[in-house]
Write a protein that holds these residues in place. Structure first.
Motif, PDB file in Angstrom:
ATOM      1  N   THR A 152       2.671 -47.772 -70.239  1.00 33.63           N
ATOM      2  CA  THR A 152       1.795 -46.957 -71.080  1.00 33.63           C
ATOM      3  C   THR A 152       2.341 -46.857 -72.506  1.00 33.63           C
ATOM      4  O   THR A 152       3.520 -47.160 -72.747  1.00 33.63           O
ATOM      5  N   CYS A 153       1.499 -46.420 -73.411  1.00 37.80           N
ATOM      6  CA  CYS A 153       1.954 -46.138 -74.777  1.00 37.80           C
ATOM      7  C   CYS A 153       2.768 -44.849 -74.740  1.00 37.80           C
ATOM      8  O   CYS A 153       2.305 -43.835 -74.223  1.00 37.80           O
ATOM      9  N   ALA A 154       3.988 -44.879 -75.288  1.00 36.37           N
ATOM     10  CA  ALA A 154       4.844 -43.688 -75.292  1.00 36.37           C
ATOM     11  C   ALA A 154       4.304 -42.616 -76.231  1.00 36.37           C
ATOM     12  O   ALA A 154       4.698 -41.458 -76.148  1.00 36.37           O
ATOM     13  N   GLY A 155       3.376 -42.994 -77.094  1.00 36.69           N
ATOM     14  CA  GLY A 155       2.806 -42.019 -78.020  1.00 36.69           C
ATOM     15  C   GLY A 155       1.654 -41.240 -77.437  1.00 36.69           C
ATOM     16  O   GLY A 155       1.565 -40.027 -77.597  1.00 36.69           O
ATOM     17  N   PRO A 201      13.846 -39.053 -81.684  1.00 37.56           N
ATOM     18  CA  PRO A 201      14.069 -39.693 -82.989  1.00 37.56           C
ATOM     19  C   PRO A 201      13.975 -41.220 -82.905  1.00 37.56           C
ATOM     20  O   PRO A 201      13.444 -41.868 -83.813  1.00 37.56           O
ATOM     21  N   GLU A 202      14.469 -41.792 -81.786  1.00 35.35           N
ATOM     22  CA  GLU A 202      14.429 -43.256 -81.627  1.00 35.35           C
ATOM     23  C   GLU A 202      12.992 -43.742 -81.437  1.00 35.35           C
ATOM     24  O   GLU A 202      12.589 -44.766 -82.005  1.00 35.35           O
ATOM     25  N   GLN A 203      12.222 -43.020 -80.616  1.00 35.46           N
ATOM     26  CA  GLN A 203      10.813 -43.385 -80.416  1.00 35.46           C
ATOM     27  C   GLN A 203      10.026 -43.249 -81.719  1.00 35.46           C
ATOM     28  O   GLN A 203       9.192 -44.089 -82.053  1.00 35.46           O
ATOM     29  N   TYR A 204      10.307 -42.183 -82.451  1.00 36.76           N
ATOM     30  CA  TYR A 204       9.601 -41.942 -83.717  1.00 36.76           C
ATOM     31  C   TYR A 204       9.866 -43.090 -84.694  1.00 36.76           C
ATOM     32  O   TYR A 204       8.948 -43.585 -85.350  1.00 36.76           O
ATOM     33  N   GLU A 205      11.116 -43.534 -84.761  1.00 35.79           N
ATOM     34  CA  GLU A 205      11.489 -44.610 -85.680  1.00 35.79           C
ATOM     35  C   GLU A 205      10.724 -45.900 -85.359  1.00 35.79           C
ATOM     36  O   GLU A 205      10.283 -46.617 -86.256  1.00 35.79           O
ATOM     37  N   VAL A 206      10.561 -46.200 -84.078  1.00 34.45           N
ATOM     38  CA  VAL A 206       9.865 -47.432 -83.685  1.00 34.45           C
ATOM     39  C   VAL A 206       8.345 -47.262 -83.765  1.00 34.45           C
ATOM     40  O   VAL A 206       7.649 -48.040 -84.419  1.00 34.45           O
ATOM     41  N   LEU A 207       7.844 -46.222 -83.110  1.00 34.68           N
ATOM     42  CA  LEU A 207       6.381 -46.052 -83.010  1.00 34.68           C
ATOM     43  C   LEU A 207       5.724 -45.722 -84.346  1.00 34.68           C
ATOM     44  O   LEU A 207       4.657 -46.243 -84.670  1.00 34.68           O
ATOM     45  N   ARG A 208       6.345 -44.851 -85.127  1.00 38.02           N
ATOM     46  CA  ARG A 208       5.672 -44.381 -86.335  1.00 38.02           C
ATOM     47  C   ARG A 208       6.206 -45.038 -87.597  1.00 38.02           C
ATOM     48  O   ARG A 208       5.537 -45.036 -88.627  1.00 38.02           O
ATOM     49  N   GLU A 226       3.951 -33.472 -86.380  1.00 38.90           N
ATOM     50  CA  GLU A 226       3.586 -33.390 -84.959  1.00 38.90           C
ATOM     51  C   GLU A 226       4.210 -34.538 -84.175  1.00 38.90           C
ATOM     52  O   GLU A 226       4.702 -34.356 -83.060  1.00 38.90           O
ATOM     53  N   TRP A 227       4.193 -35.744 -84.754  1.00 36.62           N
ATOM     54  CA  TRP A 227       4.802 -36.889 -84.070  1.00 36.62           C
ATOM     55  C   TRP A 227       6.304 -36.671 -83.888  1.00 36.62           C
ATOM     56  O   TRP A 227       6.880 -37.005 -82.859  1.00 36.62           O
ATOM     57  N   GLN A 228       6.946 -36.100 -84.909  1.00 41.15           N
ATOM     58  CA  GLN A 228       8.397 -35.883 -84.813  1.00 41.15           C
ATOM     59  C   GLN A 228       8.748 -34.880 -83.708  1.00 41.15           C
ATOM     60  O   GLN A 228       9.791 -34.980 -83.087  1.00 41.15           O
ATOM     61  N   LYS A 229       7.850 -33.919 -83.475  1.00 41.30           N
ATOM     62  CA  LYS A 229       8.076 -32.961 -82.385  1.00 41.30           C
ATOM     63  C   LYS A 229       7.848 -33.616 -81.029  1.00 41.30           C
ATOM     64  O   LYS A 229       8.540 -33.341 -80.056  1.00 41.30           O
ATOM     65  N   LEU A 230       6.858 -34.492 -80.973  1.00 38.56           N
ATOM     66  CA  LEU A 230       6.438 -35.093 -79.705  1.00 38.56           C
ATOM     67  C   LEU A 230       7.397 -36.184 -79.224  1.00 38.56           C
ATOM     68  O   LEU A 230       7.622 -36.349 -78.029  1.00 38.56           O
TER      69      LEU A 230
END
Ligand code: FE
Length: 171
Positions: free
Chosen positions: A79-82, A50-57, A43-47
């Motif tokens: 705000t939190c990008a997540g 790829p760059e945000q996912y690498e940092v946030l998750r 779900e995170w990968q869809k939301l």
């Protein structure tokens, strides 16, 4: 069935039930972080990008000086990008020249940004994550130049921005 045998069976049954409950409680405490915004990795990968996912998750770090909010000083809320939680105010942002957006405090009563000891990469640091979704933001240091003495060093990729049209910014 003798009375003593019946009592023994009852004792074994209740012991089994209580053991099960206790092991369930143990497995609950093993979860890495309880948040009110749990999503699966897919779900995170869809939301996220790829760059945000690498940092946030995955607790990645954007290259210094490359983030869109590094030299960004409009009035508003970061705000939190997540999950969209408002984490920082533009009033709390300062130019640290370190290559990442820096803040000297956080919004709310200290319950929006969680601090976690981080011993990775041979360093002793304090990681900061969004308390709501667990997204990695960056690290906090106590070398800030303002009265708070704090420097929240945050990846731009972990942030969104809501511009305000008036001067009603509050810390
Ligand atoms: Fe979040």
């Amino acid at each position: 069935m003798k009375k003593s045998a019946f009592i023994l069976i009852l004792a074994v049954y209740f012991n089994a039930v209580s053991c099960q409950t206790s092991s369930e409680k143990k497995s609950e405490t093993k979860k890495p972080m309880e948040t009110s915004y749990n999503k699966s990795d897919a779900e995170w990968q869809k939301l996220l990008s790829p760059e945000q996912y690498e940092v946030l998750r995955k607790k990645g770090t954007e290259r210094p000086g490359t983030g869109i909010y590094n030299n960004h000083f409009k009035k508003g809320f970061y705000t939190c990008a997540g999950c969209g939680t408002e984490l920082f105010s533009s009033e709390q942002k300062f130019d640290s020249h370190c290559g990442w957006p820096s803040f000297d405090g956080e919004l709310g009563g200290g319950d929006r940004v969680r601090k976690i000891a981080d011993y990775s990469h041979g360093m002793i640091r304090t990681e900061i994550v969004c308390a709501k979704c667990g997204g990695h933001l960056g690290h906090i240091f106590d070398d800030g130049p303002t009265a708070t003495g704090q420097r929240y060093c945050v990846n731009s990729l972990s942030l969104g921005f809501k511009e305000t049209v008036n001067d009603s910014i509050q810390k």
